[in-house]
Every structure is written in structure tokens, then in C-alpha cells.
Scaffold this active site. Structure first.
Site, mmCIF file in Angstrom:
data_model
loop_
_atom_site.group_PDB
_atom_site.id
_atom_site.type_symbol
_atom_site.label_atom_id
_atom_site.label_comp_id
_atom_site.label_asym_id
_atom_site.label_seq_id
_atom_site.Cartn_x
_atom_site.Cartn_y
_atom_site.Cartn_z
ATOM 1 N N CYS A 245 7.275 -5.247 -9.537
ATOM 2 C CA CYS A 245 7.895 -4.403 -8.515
ATOM 3 C C CYS A 245 8.549 -5.309 -7.476
ATOM 4 O O CYS A 245 7.951 -6.322 -7.080
ATOM 5 C CB CYS A 245 6.812 -3.545 -7.860
ATOM 6 S SG CYS A 245 7.409 -2.485 -6.533
ATOM 7 N N LEU A 246 9.735 -4.954 -7.017
ATOM 8 C CA LEU A 246 10.421 -5.779 -6.013
ATOM 9 C C LEU A 246 9.622 -5.855 -4.708
ATOM 10 O O LEU A 246 9.829 -6.766 -3.914
ATOM 11 C CB LEU A 246 11.825 -5.232 -5.740
ATOM 12 C CG LEU A 246 12.822 -5.355 -6.908
ATOM 13 C CD1 LEU A 246 14.152 -4.734 -6.538
ATOM 14 C CD2 LEU A 246 12.997 -6.809 -7.320
#
Ligand code: ZN
Length: 155
Positions: free
Chosen positions: A88-89
Site C-alpha cells: 500500500c502506498l
């Protein structure tokens, strides 16, 4: 278009339930364009509103076929399961094994407020479920069965 700041780790905006989008105006289009640019610059597969501090039900994904925009999405149907690595960023450098449906059918509005339906498998299903979770304040770490080491990722 402008790149926006991606909130990470313990940022409170990542853990809140987002409100529906009500206004389909220029400001929304600007937000979506900014989210796409931010996602591409960060080399992500998806990005949701709360990740850029906007507590609204909107996300973008690109699973290899161009940008897809989902506003006020609702997952209508899921089937099967897939178990794979996910990141996930908002959690740079962290990856874990997450089980997701292998197929999803989703309805959502486009930036003009028009409803559409879309369905897909594998990465599409994983990305839609991951981003849709963000709109309810759920992050992939809440769902992962175990953390992956860098060695495992390199395989
Ligand atoms: Zn995410």
C-alpha cells in the site's frame, strides 16, 4: 494536475469511514486527476481519497489497462479467493499476504455522476477490494495473515 501528499502509517485520516461524494463538480475532477498523478508518480496500482487526506468515497486504480475512477463504489458480488502479496502506498516498504475474492462486480459513479458497473478477476478484484476498504478506514494490514520479508518478495 498536481501531486498530493500521501498520508502514511498512523495518520488518522487512514482509519476513518469516508462520506459519499455529493458534488460532481470541477473540484472533484481536480481531485481525481491529482490522485491519478500522485498514484503514477508513486508507482502504485491504486489510491483512495483518505490516502491524500480527503475523507470521501473515491478511488482510482490502474491494473494495466489505464486509469479507472470509482466514486461512491459498492461491491455487488464477489466469488472465489486469491491469496497473494499486497502492499500500500500508505505503508511504504511493507508487504503481507492477504486473502481477497478472486472476482468482484462493482458499481460506482463516474466523475459526472453517471452510474456504471464493472467486473473483473485477479489484480482487478484485489485492487478494488483494497481501495474500497480504505473508504471504510480499513488498511491491508488489518487483513493480512502474515508479513512478507524482503527475501520472500524478491522471489
Ligand atoms: Zn492502500
Amino acid at each position: 494536475m498536481a501531486k498530493r501528499k500521501i498520508f502514511t502509517d498512523d495518520a488518522p485520516c487512514l482509519y476513518k469511514v469516508c462520506r459519499p461524494v455529493e458534488r460532481f463538480d470541477g473540484k472533484l475532477s481536480e481531485l481525481i486527476d491529482d490522485m491519478a498523478e500522485t498514484m503514477y508518480q508513486a508507482e502504485g496500482v491504486g489510491l483512495a481519497g483518505p490516502q491524500v487526506g480527503m475523507l470521501r468515497r473515491v478511488f482510482v486504480i490502474d491494473v494495466g489497462e489505464g486509469i479507472l475512477e470509482f466514486i461512491n463504489p459498492e461491491i455487488l458480488e464477489t466469488s472465489g479467493t486469491q491469496n497473494g502479496a499486497e502492499g500500500c502506498l500508505s505503508f511504504p516498504g511493507e508487504y503481507g499476504m492477504v486473502e481477497r475474492p478472486n472476482f468482484v462486480r462493482v458499481k460506482a459513479q463516474d466523475r459526472n455522476g453517471n452510474w456504471f458497473e464493472m467486473e473483473g478477476e485477479e489484480l482487478f478484484a484485489r485492487a478494488v477490494c483494497h481501495e474500497n476498504d480504505h473508504l471504510d478506514g480499513i488498511v491491508f494490514k488489518d487483513r493480512m495473515s502474515r508479513i512478507l520479508t524482503e527475501e520472500e518478495l524478491a522471489d
